[in-house]
Design an enzyme around this catalytic site. Structure first.
Site, PDB file in Angstrom:
ATOM      1  N   ASP A   1      -1.252  -0.725   6.135  1.00 51.17           N
ATOM      2  CA  ASP A   1      -1.382  -0.166   7.488  1.00 51.17           C
ATOM      3  C   ASP A   1      -2.778   0.308   7.831  1.00 51.17           C
ATOM      4  OD1 ASP A   1      -1.422   2.127   5.816  1.00 51.17           O
ATOM      5  OD2 ASP A   1      -0.739   3.361   7.498  1.00 51.17           O
TER       6      ASP A   1
ATOM      7  N   ASP B   1       0.870  -1.165   0.000  1.00 48.69           N
ATOM      8  CA  ASP B   1       0.000   0.000   0.000  1.00 48.69           C
ATOM      9  C   ASP B   1       0.917   1.228   0.000  1.00 48.69           C
ATOM     10  OD1 ASP B   1      -2.375   1.675   0.526  1.00 48.69           O
ATOM     11  OD2 ASP B   1      -1.425   1.938   2.479  1.00 48.69           O
TER      12      ASP B   1
END
Length: 760
Positions: free
Chosen positions: A655, A443
């Site tokens: 995250d 990500d």
């Protein structure tokens, strides 16, 4: 943990809700080999309500998941006892002081004293004539004295083998203890028979020293094994030691010292220079530097100011501070870390399950081989005495101790040293699988970038909008929609509003739309803030804004639009531009992974311009398909699944909440410890420092741990594959066989302990 301790259990509630699974850890004393593991697992699995029973020889513990009532715990402990082992009354033994390095050596010392007294005269007989002459020639002990010395070793020090072997027989099973008991009893019994049946004055060749030395060597091997186990559990013990014993609670009458276990949420605690924080919370007074190396593996202290969070177990710097407690006991970050490491060490790797199936039939096969050795030796012309000694050697060398220790000791050492460097591995499957990863998907925001974007620009529309919506007014309304959101862009808006002293409007009916934005109602008006793509999906006119948006996107800015419902429908009033920075070391971390032959992917919900601008700064190559932009959370899962279906073993690193589905869909999910709890729960690995460099380190410790497992299994099987034929053919006497068997367990433990030297 010590070898006499099991992971601290999640206590079973007094009366679990019906049909709600409960997980319980129980310490088990008396297990000696892989066959014992299989036997305890079978006994536990027969208890009504048990869904899963997993026994770990290295931690001497059982983890059981069951659906039952308050009596199920008692039934489980009784099942362990009926199987011939002893459930421990208190499984939380990690809190006790570390035992002495010589703890438990007493029986070994007695065995060595008695056995060496038996063996030394024999060695003198075999010594050169000049040396034996110094001792007055042959000094063979009389048969009655040999029996007197060997019998305490056989029946006092060796009582544990008889007891455990008898329980194994009653359960129609076998284990190491049974092999040792049968083998040494045969040697001792043969010696007694030869002694009692011999003619007066005859020269006797007895085997008392063999039975005594085998038992002594096995006890010595188990003691060395126990010492090595303590070292494999040093990581957990060190984590437990981080909990301070005393907390300075500030009350109406000043500071009062209380046990740290009595601290409550909301308490104000004084923390003096050099002390550890007793619980999780935030600073309410003072500034300091905090050593969080126990949590993140990062040695540099972190500056903390009023309002900043502190973690229980971290070390205060050189200033006295006051903290407000937010979490205590099992709710603290330290307790969570301990549970994760304990869970990983208690779990079984898939390869261990294969070993367990082999060991379940190993002892019966060895007994059959020993019987064949006895009959074969006798029928081939050897005396019954010689054939029996060969059979005893087969029984002794074939003990499957090393098989049961090969995998769990390596996993314990690997997960322990990883935790010390800020890599928390939840389960053994992830540890075993990570070394095969060939593709890592990241990500972008918060993973490869700092994840704290700043509001770099707020652009209004035409002059009418500038009059109706000055930038402070837009900021006031946008901030109203973003209150309570954990999204990095939302936090950037709130920080900008606070910096400008903007009084935030009150919003109602706030709703987050994953991957798109937020909507709510302000002063009776429906308002939305989110991506340009969302505005297009809603049919909001964007044509007047595209000329302004295009150069901002090419410059790498992430754009959001603010719109409200009016008489003419939903209309955009402002564009918000956000900028982020790559994490320090992120570019090098990606280069290191590429050097390992890993394929890289960066997945972002941003527009292609912003994603490619950041990719260029990170050294990623969009021309080679390393950048995926405009990706929704559901699309992340599809991308991961496509990579897996293409034959790749994929690790996903993220995250945020929107990364959780992709983390769960990947072969190995890695969550940044600086991210959300949802992401960490979905991932198999947590990188406590939030550093992309730890991704390569996690893959490396996985590869090294799996290598140790394979080496251990090779040596465990090699000892038996080479030793059994040699013993059957008479090339190994029982004493040498006993030494080789003890050496196999110790060598497996020592090999696993080499992992403690690993550094990222």
């Amino acid at each position: 943990m010590t070898p006499t301790a099991a992971p601290a259990p999640a206590p079973a509630p007094a009366s679990p809700l019906p049909f709600v699974p409960v997980t319980l850890d129980i310490g088990v004393d008396g297990m000696t080999c892989a066959s014992c593991v299989s036997r305890v697992e079978r006994a536990l699995s027969k208890v009504p309500g048990v869904e899963l029973a997993s026994v770990n020889l290295a931690t001497e513990s059982a983890r059981i998941r069951f659906i039952g009532d308050a009596d199920t715990d008692i039934r489980l402990r009784r099942a362990i006892r009926d199987a011939g082992y002893e459930p421990r009354a208190d499984d939380s033994l990690l809190t006790i002081a570390k035992p002495s390095a010589w703890a438990g050596f007493g029986p070994v010392a007695w065995g060595l004293a008695l056995s060496l007294t038996l063996v030394t005269p024999m060695l003198l007989v075999l010594a050169p004539d000049s040396l034996s002459a110094l001792w007055g020639g042959a000094m063979m002990l009389p048969a009655w004295l040999q029996c007197l010395l060997a019998s305490p070793v056989q029946f006092w020090l060796g009582a544990r083998f008889y007891k455990a072997g008898w329980h194994a027989l009653r359960a129609s099973s076998g284990n190491m203890d049974l092999l040792v008991a049968i083998g040494t009893s045969a040697a001792w019994g043969l010696s007694v028979w030869l002694w009692l049946s011999a003619m007066p004055g005859a020269m006797l060749h007895l085997y008392f020293e063999s039975s005594a030395m085998v038992i002594t060597l096995v006890l010595l091997g188990k003691w060395l094994e126990t010492r090595a186990k303590r070292q494999t559990t040093e990581a957990i013990r060190a984590l437990h030691a981080l909990r301070p014993e005393v907390a300075h609670v500030i009350g109406p009458d000043g500071e009062t010292d209380l046990p740290a276990g009595e601290v409550l949420t909301g308490d104000q605690l004084a923390v003096r220079p050099g002390e550890r924080f007793p619980a999780d919370g935030c600073l309410s007074d003072g500034r300091t530097l905090v050593d969080e190396s126990m949590l993140t593996g990062e040695s540099l202290p972190v500056a903390k100011d009023i309002g900043d969070r502190v973690t229980g177990g971290s070390i205060n710097g050189d200033s006295r501070v006051v903290m407000r407690v937010d979490a205590v006991g099992r709710q603290t970050v330290l307790a969570h870390i301990i549970r994760l490491v304990e869970d990983a060490q208690a779990a079984k790797a898939p390869i261990q399950r294969l070993v367990d199936r082999v060991s379940a039939v190993f002892v019966p096969v060895v007994l059959a081989l020993a019987l064949l050795t006895l009959l074969g030796g006798w029928l081939s012309g050897h005396t019954m005495e010689i054939a029996l000694i060969h059979a005893v050697a087969v029984l002794v060398i074939a003990c499957p101790c090393a098989l049961g220790l090969a995998t769990p000791t390596a996993i314990m050492a690997g997960t322990g040293v990883a935790a010390q460097h800020g890599i928390l591995i939840k389960d053994a499957l992830a540890l075993e699988l990570a070394h095969r990863v060939d593709t890592v998907a990241f990500d972008k925001t918060g993973t490869l970038t700092v994840g704290q974007p700043r509001l770099t620009g707020l652009y209004l529309g035409n002059d009418d909008d500038a009059k109706l919506w000055p930038d402070t007014e837009v900021l006031r309304w946008v901030a109203a929609l973003q209150q309570g959101s954990e999204h990095p862009l939302a936090k950037a808006v709130l920080v900008a509003a606070q910096a400008r002293g903007v009084q935030i409007q009150v919003a109602n009916k706030i709703e987050a739309v994953p991957g798109r934005g937020t909507q709510g109602e302000i002063s009776g008006q429906i308002c939305r803030v989110g991506s340009l793509r969302w505005m297009q999906e809603l049919g909001v006119p964007l044509a007047p804004w595209l000329a302004r948006a295009e150069p901002l996107q090419h410059a790498g800015a992430t754009l959001s639009a603010f719109a409200s419902e009016g008489p003419m429908g939903m209309r955009v009033h402002a564009l918000l531009a956000f900028g982020d920075e790559p994490k320090p070391g992120a570019r090098q971390a990606l280069a290191d992974l590429r050097a390992r032959g890993i394929r890289l992917r960066m997945i972002s919900g941003d527009n292609p311009g912003a994603a490619e601008a950041m990719a260029t700064r990170l050294g990623l190559q969009s021309a080679h398909g390393e950048v995926q932009a405009n990706v929704l959370p559901a699309d992340k899962v599809a991308l991961i699944q496509d990579l897996r279906q293409g034959g790749h073993v994929v690790a996903m690193v993220g995250d945020g909440i929107n990364d959780a589905p992709a983390l769960a869909a990947a072969d190995v999910g890695m969550a940044m410890g600086t991210g959300t709890d949802v992401a960490m729960h979905a991932a198999a690995v947590t990188l406590m420092r939030g550093d992309p460099a730890l991704v390569s380190a996690a893959l490396d410790i996985s590869a090294r741990t799996v290598a140790k497992i394979r080496q251990n299994l090779f040596w465990a099987f090699a000892y038996n594959v080479a030793g059994i034929p040699l013993a059957a053919l008479g090339y190994l006497n029982p004493v040498v066989a006993g030494a080789a068997m003890a050496l196999s367990s110790v060598s497996v433990m020592a090999n696993a302990l080499l992992l403690k030297r690993w550094k990222p």
